[in-house]
Scaffold this motif. Structure first.
Motif, PDB file in Angstrom:
ATOM      1  N   THR A  17      14.119   3.090   2.888  1.00 54.26           N
ATOM      2  CA  THR A  17      15.108   2.765   1.506  1.00 54.26           C
ATOM      3  C   THR A  17      16.185   1.123   2.029  1.00 54.26           C
ATOM      4  O   THR A  17      16.840   0.962   1.361  1.00 54.26           O
ATOM      5  N   THR A  18      15.604   0.952   3.640  1.00 54.28           N
ATOM      6  CA  THR A  18      16.650   0.065   4.144  1.00 54.28           C
ATOM      7  C   THR A  18      15.594  -1.415   3.929  1.00 54.28           C
ATOM      8  O   THR A  18      14.855  -1.540   3.055  1.00 54.28           O
ATOM      9  N   PRO A  19      16.382  -2.457   3.643  1.00 52.32           N
ATOM     10  CA  PRO A  19      15.977  -3.689   3.513  1.00 52.32           C
ATOM     11  C   PRO A  19      14.772  -4.359   3.896  1.00 52.32           C
ATOM     12  O   PRO A  19      13.401  -4.340   3.424  1.00 52.32           O
ATOM     13  N   GLU A  20      14.163  -4.199   5.499  1.00 50.27           N
ATOM     14  CA  GLU A  20      13.437  -3.753   6.170  1.00 50.27           C
ATOM     15  C   GLU A  20      11.822  -3.708   5.467  1.00 50.27           C
ATOM     16  O   GLU A  20      10.961  -3.907   5.642  1.00 50.27           O
ATOM     17  N   GLY A  21      12.216  -1.572   5.375  1.00 52.85           N
ATOM     18  CA  GLY A  21      11.795  -0.957   5.209  1.00 52.85           C
ATOM     19  C   GLY A  21      11.254  -1.292   3.467  1.00 52.85           C
ATOM     20  O   GLY A  21      10.130  -1.464   3.829  1.00 52.85           O
ATOM     21  N   GLN A  22      11.844  -1.988   2.496  1.00 51.72           N
ATOM     22  CA  GLN A  22      11.520  -2.063   1.393  1.00 51.72           C
ATOM     23  C   GLN A  22      10.602  -3.328   1.680  1.00 51.72           C
ATOM     24  O   GLN A  22       9.631  -3.597   0.281  1.00 51.72           O
ATOM     25  N   ARG A  23      11.015  -4.467   2.050  1.00 49.46           N
ATOM     26  CA  ARG A  23      10.089  -5.351   2.347  1.00 49.46           C
ATOM     27  C   ARG A  23       8.621  -5.153   3.149  1.00 49.46           C
ATOM     28  O   ARG A  23       7.456  -5.948   2.570  1.00 49.46           O
ATOM     29  N   ALA A  24       8.608  -4.651   3.449  1.00 51.50           N
ATOM     30  CA  ALA A  24       7.392  -4.061   4.100  1.00 51.50           C
ATOM     31  C   ALA A  24       6.587  -3.502   3.130  1.00 51.50           C
ATOM     32  O   ALA A  24       5.031  -3.584   3.272  1.00 51.50           O
ATOM     33  N   LEU A  25       6.556  -3.370   2.018  1.00 48.61           N
ATOM     34  CA  LEU A  25       6.690  -2.492   0.616  1.00 48.61           C
ATOM     35  C   LEU A  25       5.958  -4.058  -0.548  1.00 48.61           C
ATOM     36  O   LEU A  25       4.475  -3.744  -1.317  1.00 48.61           O
ATOM     37  N   GLY A  26       6.427  -4.518  -0.335  1.00 47.14           N
ATOM     38  CA  GLY A  26       5.779  -5.790  -1.109  1.00 47.14           C
ATOM     39  C   GLY A  26       6.827  -5.825  -2.258  1.00 47.14           C
ATOM     40  O   GLY A  26       7.886  -4.338  -2.403  1.00 47.14           O
ATOM     41  N   ASP A  27       6.774  -7.437  -3.106  1.00 48.34           N
ATOM     42  CA  ASP A  27       8.073  -6.788  -4.376  1.00 48.34           C
ATOM     43  C   ASP A  27       7.964  -6.482  -5.069  1.00 48.34           C
ATOM     44  O   ASP A  27       8.725  -6.033  -6.649  1.00 48.34           O
ATOM     45  N   ASP A  28       6.976  -5.534  -5.256  1.00 45.41           N
ATOM     46  CA  ASP A  28       6.354  -4.901  -6.630  1.00 45.41           C
ATOM     47  C   ASP A  28       6.839  -3.603  -6.225  1.00 45.41           C
ATOM     48  O   ASP A  28       5.748  -2.569  -7.111  1.00 45.41           O
ATOM     49  N   VAL A  29       7.032  -3.199  -5.404  1.00 42.27           N
ATOM     50  CA  VAL A  29       7.201  -1.929  -5.172  1.00 42.27           C
ATOM     51  C   VAL A  29       8.617  -1.848  -5.139  1.00 42.27           C
ATOM     52  O   VAL A  29       9.046  -2.273  -4.548  1.00 42.27           O
ATOM     53  N   GLU A  30       9.488  -0.218  -5.463  1.00 45.23           N
ATOM     54  CA  GLU A  30      10.755  -0.025  -4.977  1.00 45.23           C
ATOM     55  C   GLU A  30      10.594   1.369  -4.770  1.00 45.23           C
ATOM     56  O   GLU A  30      10.309   2.225  -5.491  1.00 45.23           O
ATOM     57  N   VAL A  31      11.201   1.915  -3.558  1.00 45.80           N
ATOM     58  CA  VAL A  31      11.336   2.787  -3.543  1.00 45.80           C
ATOM     59  C   VAL A  31      12.958   4.454  -3.333  1.00 45.80           C
ATOM     60  O   VAL A  31      14.279   3.427  -3.544  1.00 45.80           O
ATOM     61  N   PHE A  32      12.686   5.085  -4.038  1.00 42.16           N
ATOM     62  CA  PHE A  32      14.076   5.545  -3.730  1.00 42.16           C
ATOM     63  C   PHE A  32      14.192   7.247  -3.277  1.00 42.16           C
ATOM     64  O   PHE A  32      13.315   7.342  -3.253  1.00 42.16           O
TER      65      PHE A  32
END
Length: 376
Positions: A49-64
């Motif tokens: 959920t960190t910004p770095e982790g979120q960017r690694a998944l791509g812009d079309d993926v949100e994690v919670f």
């Protein structure tokens, strides 16, 4: 593990059958079977959920990561009942129409009543309303009947007979109801045409008179065609929620159609006792319910901290993680209502790295969602 993976693929191939959806489910199960064979040496890794982790998944993926403070933001409330827009007026007065048969009796004047005879019913000896909406009665001739309730017809005949008979006592009844009717079609046991009578006919009574719903019927979106408009009526809202307006009185010419229940499914995969398809069309099902009804987590292989839910949200894919290793997590799961198309996946212990798992699962999950959209 290879045997277990093969079992998963075989099981879901049987459940979903052929077609595009079946092929994608089997492809997803094959991918998951590969993932469960991978052992992770570094154990549990924090969800990205960190910004770095979120960017690694791509812009079309949100994690919670779901917890008590945010779970209400990401789950829809249990499906409620919708009030019908169809007028539900309870008042009903039958208006005579062409084809109806009237029984007219003038007390103390049997010569004005057609003889019924021992073998003739009232309908056979009555006055049939013609296509022009009238009946012919002795002495007074043509009487307008169509479009009028029996009280008006009785009053008309009485007034006109008074010219020939002092204070006539007239009784008018409908011996046969032929003019007004409704049609019930679709997912009922015996689709039919039902005549309307002096007693109001409600929607649920008409459905019951057609044999009731079939096992494939969807009582939440019954339609009634009236006056060139189509109204949607949530009959389940009347049966289960007590919404009186969802059981309207039917009118002449109404066409009731009960639709077939559409497939609304979620998919429970991974380290659970019985991976399966979850039917959401009959009732709301929460995450905890879905896992419990399929035997719970596969102990000791499952990691209760790694319950994932993949959900399409427009062009985005949302991935939720719930830690069910404590009673608090299980209680939170009772507030998370599954939606059609959700893919629930329970990870194996020790957990693989979150990024790797999500990245590998997403292409297939997104493909399933695209296939579902095309199919619907």
């Amino acid at each position: 593990m290879t045997t277990t993976a093969a079992h998963y693929v075989s099981l879901f191939g049987t459940v979903v059958g052929g077609g595009w959806l079946g092929k994608w489910i089997r492809a997803l199960m094959g991918l998951l079977a590969v993932l469960v064979l991978v052992a992770c040496s570094d154990g549990y890794v924090v969800f990205p959920t960190t910004p770095e982790g979120q960017r690694a998944l791509g812009d079309d993926v949100e994690v919670f990561v779901l917890d008590a403070t945010n779970i209400g933001n990401y789950t829809s409330p249990a499906r409620g009942y919708r009030a019908s827009s169809l007028p539900a007026g309870r008042q009903w007065i039958y208006h005579v129409g062409p084809g109806d048969i009237l029984s007219v009796i003038v007390f103390n004047h049997p010569e004005l009543t057609l003889p019924s005879g021992p073998q003739r019913s009232a309908a056979e000896s009555g006055f049939q309303v013609g296509s022009d909406g009238t009946i012919n009665y002795p002495f007074i001739g043509s009487v307008q009947a169509s479009g009028r309730p029996v009280d008006q017809i009785r009053s008309d005949i009485s007034q006109r007979l008074a010219t020939f008979i002092p204070d006539p006592q007239v009784e008018v009844r409908i011996a046969a109801f032929n003019a007004q009717a409704v049609v019930v079609s679709g997912e009922v046991e015996t689709p039919n045409r039902q005549p309307l009578s002096a007693v109001a006919l409600t929607l649920i009574e008409a459905i019951n008179a057609a044999g009731g719903f079939t096992e494939n019927a969807d009582p939440r979106i019954v339609t009634v065609q009236r006056g060139g408009r189509v109204y949607h009526v949530d009959v389940q809202g009347f049966l289960s929620g007590g919404l009186a307006q969802n059981n309207p009185v039917l009118r002449n010419g109404d066409v009731v159609s009960v639709p077939r229940r559409r497939a609304e499914e979620a998919y429970l995969l991974g380290e659970v006792a019985r991976p399966d398809v979850i039917d959401l069309s009959l009732e709301p099902i929460t995450l905890t319910q879905a896992i419990t009804r399929r035997g719970g987590l596969q102990q000791p292989r499952a990691d209760a901290r790694g319950v994932l839910v993949f959900r399409a949200a427009g062009v985005l894919t949302r991935v939720f993680q719930l830690d069910t290793s404590s009673p608090t997590g299980l209680l939170l799961g009772t507030r998370f209502v599954l939606e059609p198309g959700d893919v629930v996946y329970v990870l194996r212990s020790p957990l693989q790295r979150w990024n790797d798992t999500i990245v590998r699962l997403l292409p297939t999950v997104q493909a399933i969602d695209t296939t579902n959209s095309i199919a619907n």
